[in-house]
Design a protein around this motif. Sequence first.
Motif, PDB file in Angstrom:
ATOM      1  N   HIS A  72       0.867  -1.175   0.000  1.00 10.11           N
ATOM      2  CA  HIS A  72       0.000   0.000   0.000  1.00 10.11           C
ATOM      3  C   HIS A  72       0.902   1.223   0.000  1.00 10.11           C
ATOM      4  O   HIS A  72       1.728   1.391   0.895  1.00 10.11           O
ATOM      5  N   ALA A  73       0.745   2.073  -0.999  1.00 15.57           N
ATOM      6  CA  ALA A  73       1.585   3.264  -1.133  1.00 15.57           C
ATOM      7  C   ALA A  73       1.281   4.272  -0.021  1.00 15.57           C
ATOM      8  O   ALA A  73       0.240   4.200   0.639  1.00 15.57           O
ATOM      9  N   PRO A  74       2.185   5.236   0.218  1.00 20.19           N
ATOM     10  CA  PRO A  74       1.986   6.217   1.291  1.00 20.19           C
ATOM     11  C   PRO A  74       0.671   6.991   1.183  1.00 20.19           C
ATOM     12  O   PRO A  74       0.198   7.292   0.090  1.00 20.19           O
ATOM     13  N   TYR A  75       0.117   7.282   2.347  1.00 20.35           N
ATOM     14  CA  TYR A  75      -1.140   8.026   2.423  1.00 20.35           C
ATOM     15  C   TYR A  75      -0.966   9.482   1.977  1.00 20.35           C
ATOM     16  O   TYR A  75      -1.941  10.198   1.794  1.00 20.35           O
ATOM     17  N   PHE A  76       0.283   9.930   1.830  1.00 20.15           N
ATOM     18  CA  PHE A  76       0.556  11.319   1.440  1.00 20.15           C
ATOM     19  C   PHE A  76       0.161  11.609  -0.005  1.00 20.15           C
ATOM     20  O   PHE A  76       0.094  12.774  -0.409  1.00 20.15           O
ATOM     21  N   ILE A  77      -0.066  10.590  -0.800  1.00 19.08           N
ATOM     22  CA  ILE A  77      -0.373  10.785  -2.215  1.00 19.08           C
ATOM     23  C   ILE A  77      -1.640  11.622  -2.382  1.00 19.08           C
ATOM     24  O   ILE A  77      -2.667  11.347  -1.757  1.00 19.08           O
ATOM     25  N   ASN A  78      -1.549  12.641  -3.236  1.00 17.91           N
ATOM     26  CA  ASN A  78      -2.724  13.434  -3.588  1.00 17.91           C
ATOM     27  C   ASN A  78      -2.567  13.957  -5.013  1.00 17.91           C
ATOM     28  O   ASN A  78      -2.024  15.034  -5.240  1.00 17.91           O
ATOM     29  N   PHE A  79      -3.034  13.157  -5.966  1.00 19.07           N
ATOM     30  CA  PHE A  79      -2.936  13.550  -7.366  1.00 19.07           C
ATOM     31  C   PHE A  79      -3.881  14.698  -7.708  1.00 19.07           C
ATOM     32  O   PHE A  79      -3.773  15.278  -8.787  1.00 19.07           O
ATOM     33  N   GLY A 106       6.457  -8.943  -5.538  1.00 18.44           N
ATOM     34  CA  GLY A 106       5.009  -8.808  -5.649  1.00 18.44           C
ATOM     35  C   GLY A 106       4.604  -8.168  -6.958  1.00 18.44           C
ATOM     36  O   GLY A 106       5.443  -7.833  -7.801  1.00 18.44           O
ATOM     37  N   SER A 107       3.297  -7.975  -7.131  1.00 18.34           N
ATOM     38  CA  SER A 107       2.816  -7.431  -8.404  1.00 18.34           C
ATOM     39  C   SER A 107       1.780  -6.321  -8.269  1.00 18.34           C
ATOM     40  O   SER A 107       1.430  -5.690  -9.269  1.00 18.34           O
ATOM     41  N   ARG A 108       1.284  -6.040  -7.037  1.00 17.49           N
ATOM     42  CA  ARG A 108       0.200  -5.061  -6.892  1.00 17.49           C
ATOM     43  C   ARG A 108       0.541  -3.973  -5.888  1.00 17.49           C
ATOM     44  O   ARG A 108       1.004  -4.260  -4.787  1.00 17.49           O
ATOM     45  N   CYS A 109       0.229  -2.740  -6.267  1.00 20.02           N
ATOM     46  CA  CYS A 109       0.412  -1.592  -5.380  1.00 20.02           C
ATOM     47  C   CYS A 109      -0.899  -0.818  -5.282  1.00 20.02           C
ATOM     48  O   CYS A 109      -1.394  -0.293  -6.278  1.00 20.02           O
ATOM     49  N   VAL A 110      -1.458  -0.753  -4.083  1.00 19.27           N
ATOM     50  CA  VAL A 110      -2.699  -0.024  -3.826  1.00 19.27           C
ATOM     51  C   VAL A 110      -2.365   1.418  -3.447  1.00 19.27           C
ATOM     52  O   VAL A 110      -1.365   1.669  -2.769  1.00 19.27           O
ATOM     53  N   PHE A 111      -3.191   2.376  -3.871  1.00 20.01           N
ATOM     54  CA  PHE A 111      -2.945   3.764  -3.484  1.00 20.01           C
ATOM     55  C   PHE A 111      -4.259   4.529  -3.367  1.00 20.01           C
ATOM     56  O   PHE A 111      -5.270   4.147  -3.964  1.00 20.01           O
ATOM     57  N   HIS A 112      -4.231   5.596  -2.577  1.00 15.47           N
ATOM     58  CA  HIS A 112      -5.354   6.529  -2.472  1.00 15.47           C
ATOM     59  C   HIS A 112      -5.111   7.657  -3.469  1.00 15.47           C
ATOM     60  O   HIS A 112      -4.044   8.272  -3.457  1.00 15.47           O
ATOM     61  N   THR A 113      -6.077   7.955  -4.290  1.00 14.05           N
ATOM     62  CA  THR A 113      -5.886   8.917  -5.374  1.00 14.05           C
ATOM     63  C   THR A 113      -5.714  10.343  -4.880  1.00 14.05           C
ATOM     64  O   THR A 113      -4.900  11.097  -5.417  1.00 14.05           O
ATOM     65  N   GLY A 114      -6.488  10.749  -3.854  1.00 13.83           N
ATOM     66  CA  GLY A 114      -6.356  12.111  -3.351  1.00 13.83           C
ATOM     67  C   GLY A 114      -7.664  12.647  -2.812  1.00 13.83           C
ATOM     68  O   GLY A 114      -8.616  11.893  -2.585  1.00 13.83           O
ATOM     69  N   ALA A 115      -7.714  13.948  -2.612  1.00 13.70           N
ATOM     70  CA  ALA A 115      -8.900  14.600  -2.058  1.00 13.70           C
ATOM     71  C   ALA A 115      -9.159  15.903  -2.790  1.00 13.70           C
ATOM     72  O   ALA A 115      -8.236  16.536  -3.312  1.00 13.70           O
ATOM     73  N   GLU A 116     -10.421  16.309  -2.812  1.00 15.81           N
ATOM     74  CA  GLU A 116     -10.799  17.491  -3.610  1.00 15.81           C
ATOM     75  C   GLU A 116     -10.364  18.813  -3.004  1.00 15.81           C
ATOM     76  O   GLU A 116     -10.190  19.802  -3.713  1.00 15.81           O
ATOM     77  N   GLY A 117     -10.179  18.862  -1.661  1.00 15.66           N
ATOM     78  CA  GLY A 117      -9.807  20.128  -1.037  1.00 15.66           C
ATOM     79  C   GLY A 117     -10.892  21.171  -1.254  1.00 15.66           C
ATOM     80  O   GLY A 117     -12.077  20.901  -1.057  1.00 15.66           O
ATOM     81  N   LYS A 118     -10.504  22.365  -1.707  1.00 15.05           N
ATOM     82  CA  LYS A 118     -11.472  23.444  -1.928  1.00 15.05           C
ATOM     83  C   LYS A 118     -11.937  23.529  -3.383  1.00 15.05           C
ATOM     84  O   LYS A 118     -12.666  24.439  -3.751  1.00 15.05           O
ATOM     85  N   GLN A 119     -11.516  22.570  -4.190  1.00 12.81           N
ATOM     86  CA  GLN A 119     -11.906  22.569  -5.596  1.00 12.81           C
ATOM     87  C   GLN A 119     -13.288  21.962  -5.797  1.00 12.81           C
ATOM     88  O   GLN A 119     -13.707  21.101  -5.030  1.00 12.81           O
ATOM     89  N   PRO A 120     -13.997  22.362  -6.841  1.00 12.19           N
ATOM     90  CA  PRO A 120     -15.197  21.624  -7.246  1.00 12.19           C
ATOM     91  C   PRO A 120     -14.801  20.185  -7.580  1.00 12.19           C
ATOM     92  O   PRO A 120     -13.706  19.938  -8.094  1.00 12.19           O
TER      93      PRO A 120
END
Length: 229
Positions: A72-79, A106-120
Amino acid sequence: MNYDTAKFGPSGHDETFTIEGNTLTLQMPKWLRNKGLDLFEYSFGRGVRISSQTAEAIGDEADKYNIEMSVHAPYFINFASVEQDKADNSITYLTSSLKALKHFHGSRCVFHTGAEGKQPRVEAFARAKDNFMRALSVINELGLSDLIVCPETMGKQAQIGTVEEVIELCQLAQNVYPCVDFGHVNSLYQGALKTSEDFQRIIDKLFDELGEEKTKNMHVHFSKIQFGA
């Protein structure tokens, strides 16, 4: 779905592992095999902090006991970040996770894409998609495109990661497969997963939009998530 090919295992060390006298991740593959389990997910939630030698040793043990490794990749990710340096760092967090995954065999890496913040929402997802496409290009340049990256469904309203958004991300490249966290989906929709048909609708949607290969080989998380309004 072909359930006889389903595999099961934990993310991280659970209480039983420690209670039974184990302290090292190196001991996990044998312990899991003795429990009749098949998988282990190593979490880099707070950062990729493992030497290649240690990861290789764990990978060798996993091979020995036929345990499939994922990370599982770091939770800091925010694309979706509007700050370019944070988006760039997100690419580094993902590629660093993939490099470590190679050492785990291994072969799989899970990640959280990010959060909208103040954007629409629409703008946030468009930005996340663009930055993730940049990440996929870097992954390809680094020779890591043989590894699978799994955007995860998320449980909070402001997070990027509805089932529909994950599907759209998975349509960007062959090596992007869904990670469906049913606990998160249930939380996002305020306890909507009550019957087997509720789960089946999600699986059917994945089949319809991503096809058999990605759906039958999707990554799944399931945990108890307490949710509020």
